[in-house]
Structure formats: C-alpha cells, structure tokens
Write a protein that holds these residues in place. Structure first.
Motif, PDB file in Angstrom:
ATOM      1  N   ARG A 144       5.505  -5.172  -8.529  1.00  0.00           N
ATOM      2  CA  ARG A 144       6.130  -4.416  -7.048  1.00  0.00           C
ATOM      3  C   ARG A 144       7.744  -4.863  -6.629  1.00  0.00           C
ATOM      4  O   ARG A 144       8.352  -3.564  -6.159  1.00  0.00           O
ATOM      5  N   THR A 190       0.608  -1.395  -0.077  1.00  0.00           N
ATOM      6  CA  THR A 190       0.074   0.004  -0.192  1.00  0.00           C
ATOM      7  C   THR A 190       0.899   1.308  -0.007  1.00  0.00           C
ATOM      8  O   THR A 190       1.724   0.706   0.543  1.00  0.00           O
ATOM      9  N   GLU A 191      -0.211   2.739  -0.219  1.00  0.00           N
ATOM     10  CA  GLU A 191       0.472   3.409  -0.631  1.00  0.00           C
ATOM     11  C   GLU A 191       1.582   3.843   0.979  1.00  0.00           C
ATOM     12  O   GLU A 191       2.803   4.410   1.559  1.00  0.00           O
ATOM     13  N   GLU A 192       1.031   3.780   1.932  1.00  0.00           N
ATOM     14  CA  GLU A 192       1.577   4.152   3.216  1.00  0.00           C
ATOM     15  C   GLU A 192       2.704   2.834   3.789  1.00  0.00           C
ATOM     16  O   GLU A 192       3.845   3.224   4.594  1.00  0.00           O
ATOM     17  N   GLU A 215       4.724   1.780   1.562  1.00  0.00           N
ATOM     18  CA  GLU A 215       5.144   2.248   0.954  1.00  0.00           C
ATOM     19  C   GLU A 215       6.539   3.330   1.254  1.00  0.00           C
ATOM     20  O   GLU A 215       7.841   3.405   1.253  1.00  0.00           O
ATOM     21  N   ARG A 216       5.505   4.160   1.655  1.00  0.00           N
ATOM     22  CA  ARG A 216       6.133   5.764   2.705  1.00  0.00           C
ATOM     23  C   ARG A 216       6.530   5.154   3.805  1.00  0.00           C
ATOM     24  O   ARG A 216       8.115   5.623   4.067  1.00  0.00           O
TER      25      ARG A 216
END
Ligand code: FAD
Length: 304
Positions: free
Chosen positions: A64, A29-31, A33-34
C-alpha cells in the motif's frame, strides 16, 4: 496624536514563508483512499517540498505504501518520499523494495530502523539477514543509489530505547555519516525541548536540517496515547486545553488548530523555516496552520 504600535507579525519579518512537507499514511479501504486523495488535492497547491508516505509496523503496508507513492508520481507534481524500515525483512528484500522505488522514479526515502516486531516496549531484534540499524539502511541505500535523498528520524526527547542523549545523538551522527540529508523529529509539544536538542546536535557538529515534526491533535485522547507510547511527553497545559471536550469534536478541532498554530508561529519567530506536518490524512487543520505561517496556494497542481 498617539503612535499606534503595529501588532507583532505572525512570522519573523525577515523570513520568507517557511518550507513545509506533509506526511500521510497509506489508506486501508477505498473510502480512506478517496479521503486521502481529497486531502492531497487540497494540500498540493501549498507546494510542499515533499510528501511522505509511512510504512506500517513490520512492513505491514509494504504494497500500500508503494501504490500510494506510485500514484503520487503518476498523478501529481508532488515529490514523494517513501518511508522504509529494517524490521522483519532480509537485506535482499529491502534492497528489492528500494530498487523498485528507484525504477519508478522515487528519489527520496525516509529510512528508519522501525519498532520492535513485538511492539513498542519490547526488545528490538534485527532480522538475522537484515539491516541491523537505521544507519546501515541509510548506507545501503546511498551506496547503491547516490541520487536518492535520504531523510531520517530525530528525537528531541531522545528515543525511549536510547540509554541517554549522547547515545541517541551517536545514532543520529552515524546516520548522517552514512549519507542522511535531513532529520525529521518525532512529534513534540514543548518547543524548549526542540531547541535544547538542537543545541546538543549542533554541539556534536551535526549540521543537517533537523525539521520539526508537528502534529495537530485532531483527536486528543487517541493521539495522546499514541504519542506517549512513542516517548513524547504531553504537558499538563496541553491536556487542560482539551479538558471537557470529549464529546465536542468541533471545538476540539478549533483548539487543536490554535495550539499547533501557536507552536509553529513561535518556532518560526525563533528562526525555524521548515516544518513537517503529521497530517493524519486530513487537510483542514494543516491547511489553516500553513495559512497562518503565510503559505498560500500557488500554481496549478495536477493532484488527483
Ligand atoms: P534509530 O534512529 O535507528 O534509533 C533511535 C534511537 O534508539 C537511537 O538514537 C539509539 O540510541 C536507540 N536505539 C536504536 N536501536 C537500539 C538498540 N537496539 N538498543 C538500544 N538503543 C537503540 N515507524 C514505522 O514503522 N514506519 C514509519 O513509516 C515510521 N516513520 C517515522 C517517521 C519519523 C519522522 C519518526 C520520528 C519515526 C517514524 N517511525 C516509523 C517510528 C520509528 O520506526 C520508531 O521510533 C523506531 O522505534 C525507531 O526507528 P528509528 O529509525 O527512528 O530509530
């Protein structure tokens, strides 16, 4: 005046600080990834030899894994190593993945057979048109791209599917003959298992580095289930250290760091000078353990 004996050094006095590498998994997820990139930013100044990115079971993270590797190349000075397995893909598809990696500048692949498509514990069936074994995959990569360094797996407690240690080490020997430059071990918690395995491997005439894979147990219960399924034994003394801490994440973290730091310091005292950390995409414990090994942030990395 009585003479004071200095405390034993953490790392063998004759050794320079060890070399390290880090393993990450591709974020979903983007989170995530951060959070991964925060981790990379924190760990990059420790100047690892390389950082590897896993390949989900059955190739489920193919894109990914690729995009994480590509971003590492674009945005950092780190050397990325892409994991790749033989599962569920024809030889041509795998060759294509390797070609794409080579084209963007990847020069290190961790080549694996992978778990059976039906999950750990089921019978492994190679793809009819695929690479049959990890050694075939190593050969397939090295024959076309001699400039790609290939790392492989090693199993101090033998792989659960191996008939015995001889069969297990036969496969390691085949991977080395095919061009593997280094093996990274499955996680283990009893250093004697690693040293006994190393004796067997060296007795067989295999000389490549067998780099211990170290996993700080951020979440003991979850990690125990996961590693046990992969054939790693979890000693009672280790389980006892986490006893009663199910609802106390802060203390668990301190205990996990202490246990893993103790393990690497003992390995270092016995001359081990290279470690691979299963980071679980988290920086704090791995950073602390590296610090205890004498590794300090150096240089300016352009990470993230
Ligand atoms: P191999 O080294 O090819 O085989 C391991 C042993 O199993 C051999 O010694 C051999 O004796 C025995 N064996 C192999 N095939 C058979 C067979 N058909 N019949 C009987 N015995 C057999 N998995 C992923 O999906 N993605 C990853 O990114 C990933 N990264 C990993 C990184 C490391 C450092 C390690 C240690 C493991 C990793 N794995 C990963 C897990 C790995 O895919 C599994 O353990 C898999 O079951 C074996 O693949 P391998 O390449 O390690 O096996």
């Amino acid at each position: 005046m009585t003479e004071v004996t200095p405390p034993a050094p953490d790392v063998h006095p004759g050794l320079k600080s060890p070399a390290i590498s880090f393993e990450f998994f591709p974020p979903k997820t983007e989170e995530m990834e951060r959070s991964l990139w925060e981790t990379i930013k924190r760990l990059a100044p420790l100047l690892p030899n390389f950082v590897s990115v896993t390949y989900g079971a059955g190739g489920s993270t193919r894109e990914r894994t690729h995009s994480t590797i590509a971003r590492l190349l674009r945005e950092t000075d780190l050397v990325p190593a892409a994991h790749l397995t033989c599962v569920g893909a024809a030889r041509g598809e795998i060759d294509e993945i390797v070609a794409r990696y080579h084209e963007i500048g990847v020069r290190h692949i961790v080549a694996l057979r992978g778990d059976p498509a039906g999950g750990i514990g089921t019978a492994y069936a190679a793809h009819p048109d695929g690479y049959k074994t990890s050694a075939d995959l190593v050969a397939g990569i090295k024959q076309r791209y001699p400039d790609i360094e290939v790392s492989v797996s090693a199993y101090p407690e033998k792989h659960p599917e191996s008939r015995d240690f001889d069969a297990d080490i036969d496969m390691l020997a085949a991977k080395v003959d095919a061009g593997a430059a280094r093996a990274i071990t499955q996680v283990f918690f009893d250093n004697d298992l690693y040293f006994r395995y190393l004796d067997r491997v060296r007795a067989r005439g295999i000389t490549i580095p067998i780099v211990p894979g170290i996993m700080p147990m951020h979440n003991f219960k979850q990690a125990r289930n996961f590693v046990t399924r992969a054939g790693t034994s979890v000693p009672d003394w280790l389980a006892q250290k986490f006893d009663g801490l199910d609802d106390d994440a802060d203390t668990r973290k301190l205990v996990a760091a202490t246990v893993a730091a103790g393990q690497v310091q003992k390995l270092a005292k016995h001359g081990v000078d290279t470690f691979h950390f299963y980071t679980m995409n988290r920086a704090d414990l791995v950073f602390a353990i590296s610090h205890l090994l004498g590794i300090r942030p150096r240089g300016t990395q352009k990470a993230a």
